[in-house]
Design an enzyme around this catalytic site. Structure first.
Site, PDB file in Angstrom:
ATOM      1  N   PHE A 151       0.811  -1.222   0.000  1.00  0.00           N
ATOM      2  CA  PHE A 151       0.000   0.000   0.000  1.00  0.00           C
ATOM      3  C   PHE A 151       0.842   1.269   0.000  1.00  0.00           C
ATOM      4  CE2 PHE A 151       0.860  -0.070   4.581  1.00  0.00           C
ATOM      5  CZ  PHE A 151       1.014   1.276   4.858  1.00  0.00           C
ATOM      6  N   LYS A 175      -1.098  -6.907  -9.332  1.00  0.00           N
ATOM      7  CA  LYS A 175      -2.072  -7.047  -8.236  1.00  0.00           C
ATOM      8  C   LYS A 175      -1.705  -5.981  -7.206  1.00  0.00           C
ATOM      9  CE  LYS A 175      -2.997  -8.338  -4.518  1.00  0.00           C
ATOM     10  NZ  LYS A 175      -3.417  -7.338  -3.510  1.00  0.00           N
ATOM     11  N   GLU A 178      -4.962  -3.740  -1.887  1.00  0.00           N
ATOM     12  CA  GLU A 178      -6.404  -3.458  -1.844  1.00  0.00           C
ATOM     13  C   GLU A 178      -6.707  -2.178  -1.068  1.00  0.00           C
ATOM     14  OE1 GLU A 178      -4.585  -5.823  -0.572  1.00  0.00           O
ATOM     15  OE2 GLU A 178      -5.683  -7.128   0.809  1.00  0.00           O
ATOM     16  N   SER A 228       5.256  -6.968   3.371  1.00  0.00           N
ATOM     17  CA  SER A 228       5.836  -7.291   4.681  1.00  0.00           C
ATOM     18  C   SER A 228       6.622  -8.605   4.607  1.00  0.00           C
ATOM     19  CB  SER A 228       4.719  -7.400   5.714  1.00  0.00           C
ATOM     20  OG  SER A 228       3.799  -8.376   5.285  1.00  0.00           O
ATOM     21  N   CYS A 283       9.550   1.841   3.324  1.00  0.00           N
ATOM     22  CA  CYS A 283      10.441   0.736   3.690  1.00  0.00           C
ATOM     23  C   CYS A 283      11.866   1.237   3.894  1.00  0.00           C
ATOM     24  CB  CYS A 283      10.420  -0.326   2.610  1.00  0.00           C
ATOM     25  SG  CYS A 283      11.057   0.297   1.069  1.00  0.00           S
TER      26      CYS A 283
END
Ligand code: NAD
Length: 497
Positions: A151, A175, A178, A228, A283
């Site tokens: 995200f 993908k 969401e 993650s 990150c």
């Protein structure tokens, strides 16, 4: 009121999902669900992959010149229209507009790198490797590849991969997360406008079901995952087991080592920028300042003074720092402040008690500073992924390096010093994939490769740069001889001349 549902992008068109499963998409600064996102089922996942597979032969066989025309056009359109994309990113992720534009600019750099693909795909040619025998090499596209993104960079992280994959002749099924799915659909429409043939770029929205479909479908040749660490490990293991090439970039806990001779104004500015930019949801964020004594007592007042000037609020209002992505994430990050206090750390600045410039329902947490954090506390050992900066005091350079090297992650790190010898030792001794010297967030430019060590990357190939080109292509070496009358007859040994 019925909210819009973000669907998929399959075969060059918007695709309304029939899966019957949806998830909420929030505007984090408003604290409201503003739309839903479709979660693909197995049939939709199959359809997305198979339409990409059908588009592949024609895309692979298109001339490099035609492919490059389309990549260049995508770059031009992105450059012109990026403010629109930044607004979408801010409205679903929450990061401030200037930061959203920054992530798009870093993604655009990869598109620009991919504009040089014909050069990058060139092979070698050796004439007369053996008498009358020539050897040459080429790199060829894999087929359909999957990209699964997190995200926190809904535009940049997909762009670490898809421009290179597409320019090298692959078809991509993306993908997205969401939590902020709309950037991917916007980029799909841009590809169409740039002239990309239908099916070459697909967006499949979804959750674990879609991810599992990508990891197991025989048409998928490679997976680039970012997220993650536990999910990265799962994706790496499952994808590999199903015969796919996998690069899975995981979580991080990045340290900034500050030596007593460093320029402390530069250190304080850098700690603020790298600790609280994008509300710490990067990150490559710095989450731990490792201060070599006696520097901490001189450094902390400088950091605290700068923190007092930061404005947290709605990213559309010119604030410095936006909200966290969801309420659940905000509450999880905030809970670490109590853990820190219980474990004996000093809470110097508590982000829960600060003002914010935004809707009261937004997912707010101000910048937080913790001192004397014990390295046994989960505040130190776990990735928090929020605006919480910890200070750990050590007695020497060696103690600092040993601490950083003993961590489970190895994404990014930085040293701040004016001692060139110490900096040189650090770059050599530190067990981390991306290193900054007086630079707090050492994200490499697009023509180098991005990726960490240890639990920050599963697989051995990093994102973008030459490693990215290698990941999305297979090498082939060709040995050729055009027969002439002196072909040499039968010889069961390896040729020696
Ligand atoms: P996440 O792991 O929750 O999600 C990443 C992707 O995996 C999403 O597309 C999600 O839909 C999917 N996913 C989630 N649960 C899954 C499951 N059980 N099975 C299969 N797929 C699943 O990560 P996030 O919260 O979106 O992103 C933040 C994380 O990403 C942080 O840990 C951060 O450090 C990491 N990250 C790493 C890098 C890097 O370069 N190393 C870059 C950006 C973010």
């Amino acid at each position: 009121m019925t909210l819009p549902v973000v669907g998929h992008w399959i075969n060059g068109n918007e695709f309304e999902s029939k899966s019957g499963r949806i998830a909420d998409v929030y505007d984090p600064a408003l604290g409201e669900v503003t739309k839903h996102v479709a979660l693909a089922n197995q049939d939709e996942t199959k359809l997305a992959i198979e339409s990409a597979a059908a588009a592949w032969p024609a895309w692979r066989d298109l001339s490099q010149a035609r492919r490059q025309e389309i990549i260049f056009r995508f770059r031009e359109l992105l450059n012109e229209r990026k403010p629109e994309l930044a607004e979408i990113v801010t409205s679903e992720h929450g990061k401030v507009l200037s930061d959203a534009l920054g992530e798009i600019a870093r993604g655009q750099e990869v598109v620009e790198f991919a504009c040089g693909m014909p050069h990058l795909l060139k092979g070698f040619y050796t004439e007369n490797a053996s008498t009358g025998v020539d050897v040459y090499s080429t790199r060829q596209a894999l087929g359909v590849v999957g990209v699964i993104s997190p995200f926190n960079f809904p535009a940049m992280v997909p762009m670490w991969f898809f421009p290179i994959a597409i320019a090298a002749g692959n078809c991509v099924v993306l993908k997205p997360s969401e939590k902020d799915p709309s950037a991917a659909i916007w980029m799909a429409k841009l590809w169409k406008q740039a002239g990309l043939p239908d099916g070459v770029f697909t967006v499949l929205n979804g959750d674990k079901e879609a991810v599992d479909g990508l990891l197991t479908h025989p048409e998928i040749q490679a997976i680039s995952f970012v997220g993650s660490t536990p999910i990265a490990q799962y994706v790496y293991e499952t994808g590999s087991k199903h015969g796919k090439r996998v690069q899975a970039l995981g979580g991080a806990k990045n340290h900034m080592l500050v030596l007593p001779d460093a320029d402390l104004d530069l250190v304080a500015d850098s700690a603020i920028n790298a600790g609280f930019g994008s509300a710490g949801e990067r990150c490559m964020a710095i989450s731990v300042v490792v201060a070599v004594e006696p520097v901490a007592d001189r450094l902390i007042p400088k950091i605290v003074e700068r923190m007092s000037k930061l404005r947290t609020g709605d990213g559309r209002r010119g604030c410095d720092m936006g909200p966290l992505v969801t309420k659940a994430h905000r509450d999880k990050v905030a809970s670490y402040i109590d853990v820190a206090a219980a474990d004996g750390a000093e809470v110097l600045v508590d982000g829960r008690t600060q003002e914010f410039d935004g809707d009261s329902k937004g997912f707010w947490l101000g910048p937080t500073l913790l001192d004397r954090v014990p390295v046994t506390s989960k505040v130190y050992t776990e990735e928090i992924f929020g605006p919480v900066l910890s200070i750990v005091r050590v007695d020497s350079y060696d103690d600092g390096v040993n601490l950083i090297n003993s961590g489970a992650f190895g994404n990014g790190t930085a040293i701040f010093t004016n001692d060139g010898g110490a900096a040189r030792r650090f770059q050599n001794e530190i067990q981390v994939g991306m290193v900054g010297i007086n630079v707090p967030i050492p994200v490499p430019v697009a023509y180098y490769s991005f990726g960490g060590w240890k639990n920050s990357l599963f697989g051995d190939t990093k994102a973008h740069g030459v490693e990215g080109v290698h990941f999305f292509t297979r090498g082939k070496a060709i040995t050729s001889r055009w027969l002439d009358p002196s072909h040499g007859g039968i010889n069961l040994g390896f040729p020696q001349n």
